[in-house]
Design an enzyme around this catalytic site. Structure first.
Site, PDB file in Angstrom:
ATOM      1  CG  ASP A  33       3.503  -2.890   2.463  1.00 31.59           C
ATOM      2  OD1 ASP A  33       2.463  -2.207   2.381  1.00 31.59           O
ATOM      3  OD2 ASP A  33       4.029  -3.198   3.547  1.00 31.59           O
ATOM      4  CD  GLU A  80      -5.403 -11.139   6.820  1.00 33.35           C
ATOM      5  OE1 GLU A  80      -4.744 -11.022   5.765  1.00 33.35           O
ATOM      6  OE2 GLU A  80      -5.969 -12.204   7.140  1.00 33.35           O
ATOM      7  CG  ASN A  81      -5.216  -5.171   2.670  1.00 32.38           C
ATOM      8  OD1 ASN A  81      -4.663  -5.615   1.670  1.00 32.38           O
ATOM      9  ND2 ASN A  81      -4.507  -4.754   3.721  1.00 32.38           N
ATOM     10  NE  ARG A 207       3.791  -6.503   8.627  1.00 37.74           N
ATOM     11  CZ  ARG A 207       4.223  -5.392   9.239  1.00 37.74           C
ATOM     12  NH1 ARG A 207       5.153  -5.464  10.165  1.00 37.74           N
ATOM     13  NH2 ARG A 207       3.709  -4.207   8.937  1.00 37.74           N
ATOM     14  CD  GLU A 220      16.625 -18.781  -1.526  1.00 39.50           C
ATOM     15  OE1 GLU A 220      17.176 -17.928  -0.807  1.00 39.50           O
ATOM     16  OE2 GLU A 220      16.741 -20.006  -1.340  1.00 39.50           O
TER      17      GLU A 220
HETATM   18  C1  IPE Z   1       0.142  -6.784   2.552  1.00 37.61           C
HETATM   19  O1  IPE Z   1       0.379  -5.475   2.917  1.00 37.61           O
HETATM   20  C2  IPE Z   1      -1.004  -6.863   1.611  1.00 37.61           C
HETATM   21  C3  IPE Z   1      -0.794  -6.303   0.283  1.00 37.61           C
HETATM   22  C4  IPE Z   1       0.336  -5.822  -0.187  1.00 37.61           C
HETATM   23  C5  IPE Z   1      -1.942  -6.308  -0.575  1.00 37.61           C
HETATM   24  P1  IPE Z   1      -0.252  -4.837   4.252  1.00 37.61           P
HETATM   25  O2  IPE Z   1       0.205  -3.437   4.286  1.00 37.61           O
HETATM   26  O3  IPE Z   1      -1.707  -5.060   4.280  1.00 37.61           O
HETATM   27  O4  IPE Z   1       0.408  -5.712   5.383  1.00 37.61           O
HETATM   28  P2  IPE Z   1       0.697  -5.356   6.908  1.00 37.61           P
HETATM   29  O5  IPE Z   1      -0.589  -4.845   7.490  1.00 37.61           O
HETATM   30  O6  IPE Z   1       1.755  -4.310   6.933  1.00 37.61           O
HETATM   31  O7  IPE Z   1       1.156  -6.645   7.511  1.00 37.61           O
HETATM   32  C1  IPE Z   2       0.071  -1.790  -0.193  1.00 34.93           C
HETATM   33  O1  IPE Z   2       0.306  -0.519   0.283  1.00 34.93           O
HETATM   34  C2  IPE Z   2      -1.224  -1.898  -0.961  1.00 34.93           C
HETATM   35  C3  IPE Z   2      -2.320  -2.565  -0.227  1.00 34.93           C
HETATM   36  C4  IPE Z   2      -2.201  -3.181   0.908  1.00 34.93           C
HETATM   37  C5  IPE Z   2      -3.633  -2.525  -0.836  1.00 34.93           C
HETATM   38  P1  IPE Z   2      -0.210  -0.047   1.701  1.00 34.93           P
HETATM   39  O2  IPE Z   2      -1.557   0.570   1.532  1.00 34.93           O
HETATM   40  O3  IPE Z   2      -0.184  -1.144   2.693  1.00 34.93           O
HETATM   41  O4  IPE Z   2       0.848   1.080   2.078  1.00 34.93           O
HETATM   42  P2  IPE Z   2       1.468   1.350   3.513  1.00 34.93           P
HETATM   43  O5  IPE Z   2       2.052   0.063   3.993  1.00 34.93           O
HETATM   44  O6  IPE Z   2       0.356   1.812   4.397  1.00 34.93           O
HETATM   45  O7  IPE Z   2       2.500   2.385   3.273  1.00 34.93           O
HETATM   46 MG    MG Z   3       1.214  -1.778   3.975  1.00 36.56          MG
END
Ligand code: IPE
Ligand code: IPE
Ligand code: MG
Length: 255
Positions: A33, A80-81, A207, A220
């Protein structure tokens, strides 16, 4: 993508870096993330961060044998993405296609067995074909097991598993009294994998965002502030070393 998978040359081409025997975790799952924030900090579009993040995967996978990690599972795209803008979703799908095409040869050469988990129904045919090809191409690799979670959600996985399980019960292949903690996971996408010992999440969020819900019941956790594109093999190594000092009790009391 055409790579010869059979024959002696194909075997000779493969590196067989032994996986060290350590006190560390056997299976590490990573919520990669922070790509978007990393790009925003640099005044660049979010996709720039996703590209930088994808480059980090190789370093972490390459480090696994030295740290004794036999399974590494990475969260690439959640169920959810899809809520993100069309531009970001399309950019990510295109990145996955490019990533698979460009990394396939190197992964096989490094003896990495690749698997995908998640629901493929919503993915486009071209991407599904590339995923199938990469799985097939690395099916006889015996080194690190890399699992890529793509359109994966823990609740979605449990729901899909339950649907198939219910069908087996309806068709008389499974008795309701035989549904238990051993039989249910056989219906999950991860049925061939051990449960993760350690789950790492980068970017400071504490989370799990629907990742490996069933499988991580006794994992863990390590939540680190580093944004994924800045995550290095060195930091990975430190987290694995810290894992060795943890006392996993699984509900029991040590004598
Ligand atoms: C979790 O990250 C999904 C991936 C790393 C692919 P998100 O950025 O989508 O999660 P939230 O929205 O912060 O919970
Ligand atoms: C994780 O990085 C990758 C995916 C969820 C695809 P994010 O795109 O969620 O990056 P932030 O959390 O917005 O910084
Ligand atoms: Mg993210």
């Amino acid at each position: 993508m055409r790579v010869e998978t059979q024959g002696p040359e194909a075997k000779a081409e493969r590196m067989t870096k032994p996986i060290r025997d350590t006190q560390g975790p056997r299976h590490v799952a990573i919520i990669m993330d922070g790509n978007g924030r990393w790009a925003t900090q640099r005044g660049r579009p979010r996709l720039f961060g996703h590209h930088a993040g994808a480059k980090r995967v190789r370093e972490v996978v390459d480090a696994c044998p030295d740290f004794g990690v036999k399974y590494v599972t990475i969260f690439a795209f959640s169920t959810e993405n899809w809520k993100r803008t069309q531009v970001e979703v399309a950019g990510l799908m295109s990145l996955f296609r490019r990533y698979i095409t460009s990394e396939a040869r190197a992964l096989r050469k490094e003896n990495v067995r690749v698997r995908f988990i998640g629901d493929r129904v919503r993915l486009d045919d071209k991407l599904i074909n590339l995923m199938d090809e990469l799985e097939l191409m690395t099916a006889d690799c015996t080194g690190v097991n890399l699992t890529i979670a793509l359109n994966y959600g823990g609740r979605d996985e449990v729901a899909r598993a339950t649907r198939r399980l219910a069908q087996d019960v309806a068709d008389g292949r499974l008795r309701p009294e035989d549904v238990n903690e051993e039989t249910l996971p056989k219906y999950l996408d991860t049925y061939v994998l051990p449960d993760p010992d350690l789950v790492i999440r980068t970017s400071g969020e504490a989370r799990i965002s629907n990742f490996l819900l069933w499988q991580s019941a006794y994992a863990e956790y390590e939540f680190v502030d580093t944004l994924w594109p800045d995550f290095t093999a060195e930091e990975f190594g430190k987290l694995l070393a810290a894992y060795g000092a943890r006392d996993r009790r699984f509900g029991a009391v040590k004598a």
